[in-house]
Enzyme design. Structure first.
Site, PDB file in Angstrom:
ATOM      1  N   ASP A  67       0.826  -1.104   0.554  1.00  0.00           N
ATOM      2  CA  ASP A  67       0.256  -0.081  -0.437  1.00  0.00           C
ATOM      3  C   ASP A  67       1.164   1.335  -0.092  1.00  0.00           C
ATOM      4  O   ASP A  67       2.047   1.885   0.108  1.00  0.00           O
ATOM      5  CB  ASP A  67      -1.186  -0.158   0.446  1.00  0.00           C
ATOM      6  N   ASN A 136      -7.934  -3.087  14.318  1.00  0.00           N
ATOM      7  CA  ASN A 136      -9.133  -3.262  13.627  1.00  0.00           C
ATOM      8  C   ASN A 136      -9.451  -4.470  12.286  1.00  0.00           C
ATOM      9  O   ASN A 136     -10.516  -4.958  12.627  1.00  0.00           O
ATOM     10  CB  ASN A 136      -9.802  -2.431  13.075  1.00  0.00           C
ATOM     11  N   HIS A 138      -7.422  -4.687   9.963  1.00  0.00           N
ATOM     12  CA  HIS A 138      -7.029  -4.926   8.557  1.00  0.00           C
ATOM     13  C   HIS A 138      -5.649  -5.779   7.884  1.00  0.00           C
ATOM     14  O   HIS A 138      -4.862  -6.031   9.173  1.00  0.00           O
ATOM     15  CB  HIS A 138      -7.332  -3.086   8.416  1.00  0.00           C
ATOM     16  N   GLU A 143     -10.042  -2.308   5.718  1.00  0.00           N
ATOM     17  CA  GLU A 143     -10.803  -1.802   6.335  1.00  0.00           C
ATOM     18  C   GLU A 143     -11.886  -3.087   6.609  1.00  0.00           C
ATOM     19  O   GLU A 143     -12.398  -2.945   5.701  1.00  0.00           O
ATOM     20  CB  GLU A 143     -10.742  -0.382   6.422  1.00  0.00           C
TER      21      GLU A 143
HETATM   22  C1  F6R Z   1       1.219  -1.502   6.253  1.00  0.00           C
HETATM   23  C2  F6R Z   1      -0.112  -2.429   6.761  1.00  0.00           C
HETATM   24  C3  F6R Z   1      -0.633  -1.908   7.015  1.00  0.00           C
HETATM   25  C4  F6R Z   1      -0.066  -2.422   9.007  1.00  0.00           C
HETATM   26  C5  F6R Z   1      -1.096  -1.984  10.132  1.00  0.00           C
HETATM   27  C6  F6R Z   1      -0.050  -2.331  11.065  1.00  0.00           C
HETATM   28  O1  F6R Z   1       2.018  -1.619   4.667  1.00  0.00           O
HETATM   29  O2  F6R Z   1      -0.016  -3.054   5.436  1.00  0.00           O
HETATM   30  O3  F6R Z   1      -2.006  -3.054   7.073  1.00  0.00           O
HETATM   31  O4  F6R Z   1       0.568  -3.860   8.503  1.00  0.00           O
HETATM   32  O5  F6R Z   1      -1.578  -1.103  10.051  1.00  0.00           O
HETATM   33  O6  F6R Z   1       0.662  -1.582  11.456  1.00  0.00           O
HETATM   34  P1  F6R Z   1       1.778  -1.600  12.301  1.00  0.00           P
HETATM   35  O7  F6R Z   1       2.998  -2.210  12.189  1.00  0.00           O
HETATM   36  O8  F6R Z   1       2.428   0.145  11.928  1.00  0.00           O
HETATM   37  O9  F6R Z   1       0.862  -1.694  13.994  1.00  0.00           O
END
Ligand code: F6R
Length: 240
Positions: A67, A136, A138, A143
């Site tokens: 992403d 959450n 995702h 999401e």
């Molecule tokens: C990042 C991504 C997100 C993160 C998720 C957890 O490329 O795709 O799904 O993996 O938000 O983020 P952290 O690792 O910062 O807790």
């Protein structure tokens, strides 16, 4: 889903790096799907060490990132392109021409989605996808919602994700409200997946995923449908 419970963040990072290193050793020109955020940072540091020690060779590796925020320029230090350069690509022997991140400045969302899917297809699909998990549930920026997008798309970030990610920004108002994200089909096309989770704040999402039931309201639960997923989490994420 295979589960590895590491004692802490450092061990989780090491275990994940070992799996990535083995993938590269088994197939030097493999396609890695990569994630940003706090979770994989330690794994990237381990891979850099491995590369410096001559044990991991990125010279033929190709990558596609999950992403990228929208709108954001690649040189912005909050962009995921910047993150990947800083946390991994600038420190290993990868050819940057072989690294792909969605274009955070693309104005034609559908066109960017199609372009990114074509990149993945032309690479022959993803051999190993690295995923973090949102509080959450995702994955990527898919999401929780009644419906999920199959392919790369422009996603609206939830209020919760904007708040959680504001720790990287000066203020919550600076967090982009949208991001390009690979979709569930893009992720599920990967031949193998590692899902990483660290910390008590990930426990609910991890526990929900491990229940084994499937709901788009916790997108990570869909990973129970994929035949080759390893969850690597630390004790805090596992036990709460
Ligand atoms: C990042 C991504 C997100 C993160 C998720 C957890 O490329 O795709 O799904 O993996 O938000 O983020 P952290 O690792 O910062 O807790």
């Amino acid at each position: 889903m295979k589960v590895i419970v590491a004692k802490d963040y450092a061990e989780m990072s090491l275990r994940a790096a070992e799996i990535v290193a083995k993938q590269i050793a088994d197939k030097p020109d493999c396609v890695l799907g990569l994630a940003t955020g706090s979770t994989p940072e330690g794994m990237y540091a381990e891979l850099i060490k491995g590369c410096e020690a001559g044990k991991v060779d990125f010279s033929a590796v190709r990558t596609v990132n999950l992403d990228e925020y929208y709108p954001i320029k690649p040189e912005n230090d909050q962009s995921y392109r910047y993150f990947m350069n800083e946390k991994l690509f600038d420190h290993v022997n990868i050819d940057k021409a072989n690294t792909n991140v969605p274009n955070g400045m693309a104005t034609d969302a559908a066109g960017e989605g199609a372009r990114y899917e074509k990149i993945i297809e032309d690479l022959g699909g993803i051999d190993l996808q690295v995923l973090g998990i949102g509080q959450n549930g995702h994955i990527g920026f898919n999401e929780p919602a009644e419906e999920l997008d199959p392919i790369t798309h422009l996603a609206d970030l939830t209020e919760e994700t904007i708040r959680v990610n504001s720790r990287f920004f000066e203020s919550v108002d600076d967090v982009p409200k949208q991001a390009f994200s690979m979709g569930m089909k893009s992720i599920f096309g990967a031949r193998s997946i590692i899902l990483m989770a660290s910390g008590k704040n990930k426990h609910n999402a991890v526990a929900k995923t491990l229940e084994g039931k499937i709901t788009t309201l916790c997108p990570a639960t869909l990973l129970n449908l994929h035949p080759n997923v390893v969850l690597i989490c630390d004790e805090d994420a596992y036990n709460g």
